[in-house]
Design a protein around this motif. Structure first.
Motif, short mmCIF file in Angstrom:
data_model
loop_
_atom_site.label_atom_id
_atom_site.label_comp_id
_atom_site.label_asym_id
_atom_site.label_seq_id
_atom_site.Cartn_x
_atom_site.Cartn_y
_atom_site.Cartn_z
N PHE A 233 -6.12 -1.90 9.86
CA PHE A 233 -5.09 -1.30 10.73
C PHE A 233 -5.76 -0.43 11.79
N GLY B 267 -10.31 3.29 2.76
CA GLY B 267 -11.61 2.88 2.23
C GLY B 267 -11.55 1.82 1.16
N SER C 93 2.56 0.47 12.86
CA SER C 93 3.84 0.33 12.17
C SER C 93 5.01 0.70 13.10
N HIS D 105 -4.37 7.86 -6.78
CA HIS D 105 -3.40 7.13 -5.95
C HIS D 105 -2.41 6.34 -6.84
N GLY E 87 -1.91 4.68 -2.15
CA GLY E 87 -2.88 4.72 -1.05
C GLY E 87 -2.15 4.79 0.28
N GLU F 221 -8.47 0.25 6.99
CA GLU F 221 -9.54 0.16 7.98
C GLU F 221 -9.19 -0.91 9.02
N GLY G 124 -2.77 2.84 11.36
CA GLY G 124 -1.66 2.38 10.50
C GLY G 124 -0.29 2.82 10.99
N SER H 31 -5.94 1.73 0.92
CA SER H 31 -6.20 2.95 1.68
C SER H 31 -7.16 2.66 2.81
N SER I 157 1.81 9.04 -0.51
CA SER I 157 0.99 7.81 -0.41
C SER I 157 -0.35 8.16 0.20
N THR I 158 -0.31 8.96 1.26
CA THR I 158 -1.56 9.36 1.92
C THR I 158 -2.21 10.49 1.11
N ASP I 159 -3.48 10.77 1.43
CA ASP I 159 -4.25 11.72 0.63
C ASP I 159 -3.59 13.10 0.52
N ASN J 237 3.43 2.37 4.50
CA ASN J 237 3.98 1.41 5.47
C ASN J 237 5.34 0.88 5.01
N HIS K 77 -10.40 9.36 -7.37
CA HIS K 77 -9.42 9.33 -6.28
C HIS K 77 -8.49 8.09 -6.33
N PRO L 103 -4.64 7.75 13.69
CA PRO L 103 -4.96 6.63 12.83
C PRO L 103 -4.06 5.43 13.12
O1 KG4 Z 1 -5.24 7.02 1.20
P1 KG4 Z 1 -5.52 7.50 2.58
O2 KG4 Z 1 -4.71 8.64 3.10
O3 KG4 Z 1 -7.04 7.88 2.72
C1 KG4 Z 1 -8.05 7.17 2.09
O4 KG4 Z 1 -8.27 7.39 0.87
O5 KG4 Z 1 -8.64 6.32 2.79
O6 KG4 Z 1 -5.36 6.23 3.56
C2 KG4 Z 1 -5.57 6.33 4.93
C3 KG4 Z 1 -5.25 5.00 5.57
C4 KG4 Z 1 -5.60 4.93 7.06
O7 KG4 Z 1 -6.37 3.77 7.29
C5 KG4 Z 1 -4.25 4.85 7.74
O8 KG4 Z 1 -4.26 4.10 8.95
C6 KG4 Z 1 -3.41 4.17 6.69
O9 KG4 Z 1 -3.85 4.73 5.47
N1 KG4 Z 1 -1.96 4.42 6.86
C7 KG4 Z 1 -1.07 3.44 7.14
C8 KG4 Z 1 0.18 4.10 7.30
N2 KG4 Z 1 0.01 5.44 7.10
C9 KG4 Z 1 -1.32 5.62 6.82
N3 KG4 Z 1 -1.22 2.13 7.28
C10 KG4 Z 1 -0.13 1.40 7.58
N4 KG4 Z 1 1.10 1.95 7.76
C11 KG4 Z 1 1.30 3.27 7.62
N5 KG4 Z 1 2.52 3.78 7.82
#
Ligand code: KG4
Ligand code: ZN
Length: 383
Positions: free
Chosen positions: A208, A180, A226, A157, A316, A206, A222, A178, A349-351, A321, A153, A220
């Motif tokens: 955030f 985790g 933001s 990313h 990630g 985490e 983050g 991310s 960026s996100t999963d 952000n 994973h 969530p």
């Molecule tokens: O990569 P991801 O989608 O899942 C994992 O593999 O963990 O990351 C999720 C994380 C969450 O903690 C979320 O709050 C953060 O990414 N996140 C952000 C933003 N969008 C998602 N953190 C800061 N700013 C953002 N815009």
């Protein structure tokens, strides 16, 4: 070739289909993410057992949607639907009875799609969630006789950046941030990695999420922090918080991080604060975000310089952000203009499973017998 990818490492169920044309060009046929954000919002976080159940429920409908979007969904009984094959599926999905039921009725209704390779995330992540995706992938690989590859994973990313940028030069430094993980990785080439540093406690995402919870902002954290930070910065009277939050480990000579102290500092500051109005929440959000960004930029830039990297790659959820992206890009352009900056579009960026598909493509020679694939919550990209 067409690659079907499955990603269930955390709370989102992702299925994507990527076509790689003979010219080597990538063509995205579909990329579907069934988000469990509503569940997370309701319960204030991700709970593995609940997320596992949601994956069981969502996988087949998400699969159908992805096939439909890719124009690969064809009705008609699979030629190989026999009692023997059904027994295989029942054995593989022994621990996911709800998923088994849904998959069997799917296989009775639809034909084998035109897919050449299955790519599935087998770690790192929440192990109960990873197993659902892995077992689903094994079941269809066995049933349709399609080769399968298991992918990391964190590597996904990083490699999602190659979807639109085949010109990324090595050595590269990747910052994967991310929910985790928070790791600075030296990318010598695709498939050759070295973890230079990582968080010793909480991950940036985490942090955030936990700070948002302390401030009563929701989940969530983050994206919410933001948004609020942006509002504070738009306010012309904003000059920053009176009490600055710490930037843990910003001055250390390694590439490691620590974010749990920042979370504790937010907790104490919040306890002390008498006013908790909108302005307070916006300004705290701006300070939390900037504290995290300052440390990420300082350590990442150090790695780019130390290893004379030609590229800096972000990946990630936290790399969605806006401030982090902008500030990192500006810093790199100013201090190391010859190095190039790469970051995925925010929805990549996100999963998602598109990142799993592209990683599967780069490892297409590593297919194994589906029986050998195991989920591993602590899988590492290097030693
Ligand atoms: O990569 P991801 O989608 O899942 C994992 O593999 O963990 O990351 C999720 C994380 C969450 O903690 C979320 O709050 C953060 O990414 N996140 C952000 C933003 N969008 C998602 N953190 C800061 N700013 C953002 N815009
Ligand atoms: Zn992730």
């Amino acid at each position: 070739m067409k690659i079907l990818a499955i990603e269930t490492s955390c709370d989102d169920t992702g299925i994507a289909i990527l076509e790689v044309l003979p010219s080597g060009e990538f063509k995205v046929l579909s990329n579907v993410v069934s988000s469990q954000t509503a569940l997370g919002k309701k319960y204030g976080g991700v709970f593995p057992a609940m997320a596992k159940r949601a994956h069981q429920k969502n996988l087949v409908p998400t699969f159908i949607e992805a096939l439909k979007k890719a124009k690969l969904l064809k009705t008609g009984l699979s030629q190989n639907f026999t009692a023997v094959k059904k027994t295989d599926i029942s054995e593989i999905l022994e621990r996911e009875p709800e998923l088994e039921k849904k998959l069997v009725s799917f296989l009775k209704k639809y034909k084998k799609p035109d897919i050449d390779l299955i790519s599935v995330t087998n770690g790192p992540g929440l192990e109960p969630c990873l197993w659902v995706g892995v077992n689903f992938a094994k079941a269809i690989s066995s049933f349709w006789n399609i080769p399968i590859v298991a992918v990391n994973h964190i590597e996904s990313h990083i490699l999602v950046n190659f979807l639109e940028n085949s010109e990324i030069k090595f050595p590269a430094i990747a910052l994967v941030v991310s929910g985790g993980h928070t790791q600075i990785i030296l990318v010598k080439s695709i498939g050759k990695y070295e973890i230079l540093g990582e968080t010793r406690d909480d991950a940036a995402g985490e942090c955030f999420d936990k700070c948002a919870k302390i401030l009563g902002l929701g989940y969530p954290g983050g994206p919410i922090i933001s948004k609020l930070a942006e509002k504070a910065q738009r306010n012309s009277s904003y000059v920053g918080l009176n009490t600055k939050l710490p930037r843990p480990m910003i001055g250390t000579k390694d590439y490691d991080f620590s974010f749990s102290g920042l979370k504790t500092a937010v907790l104490y500051a919040d306890r002390k604060s008498k006013v908790k109005n909108k302005k307070y929440k916006q300004e705290m959000s701006a300070e939390v975000q900037q504290a995290i960004i300052d440390v990420l930029i300082k350590k990442t830039m150090k790695a780019v310089k130390d290893f004379k990297a030609k590229s800096l790659i972000l990946g990630g959820g936290v790399s969605a952000n806006k401030e982090l992206r902008n500030q990192m890009q500006k810093k790199l352009a100013k201090e190391l203009p010859e190095a190039k900056f790469f970051v995925p579009t925010p929805n990549l960026s996100t999963d998602n499973a598109l990142m799993t598909a592209i990683t599967g493509f780069y490892h297409k020679k590593n297919t194994v017998d589906w029986k050998l694939i195991q989920a591993n919550g602590n899988l590492r990209i290097s030693k």
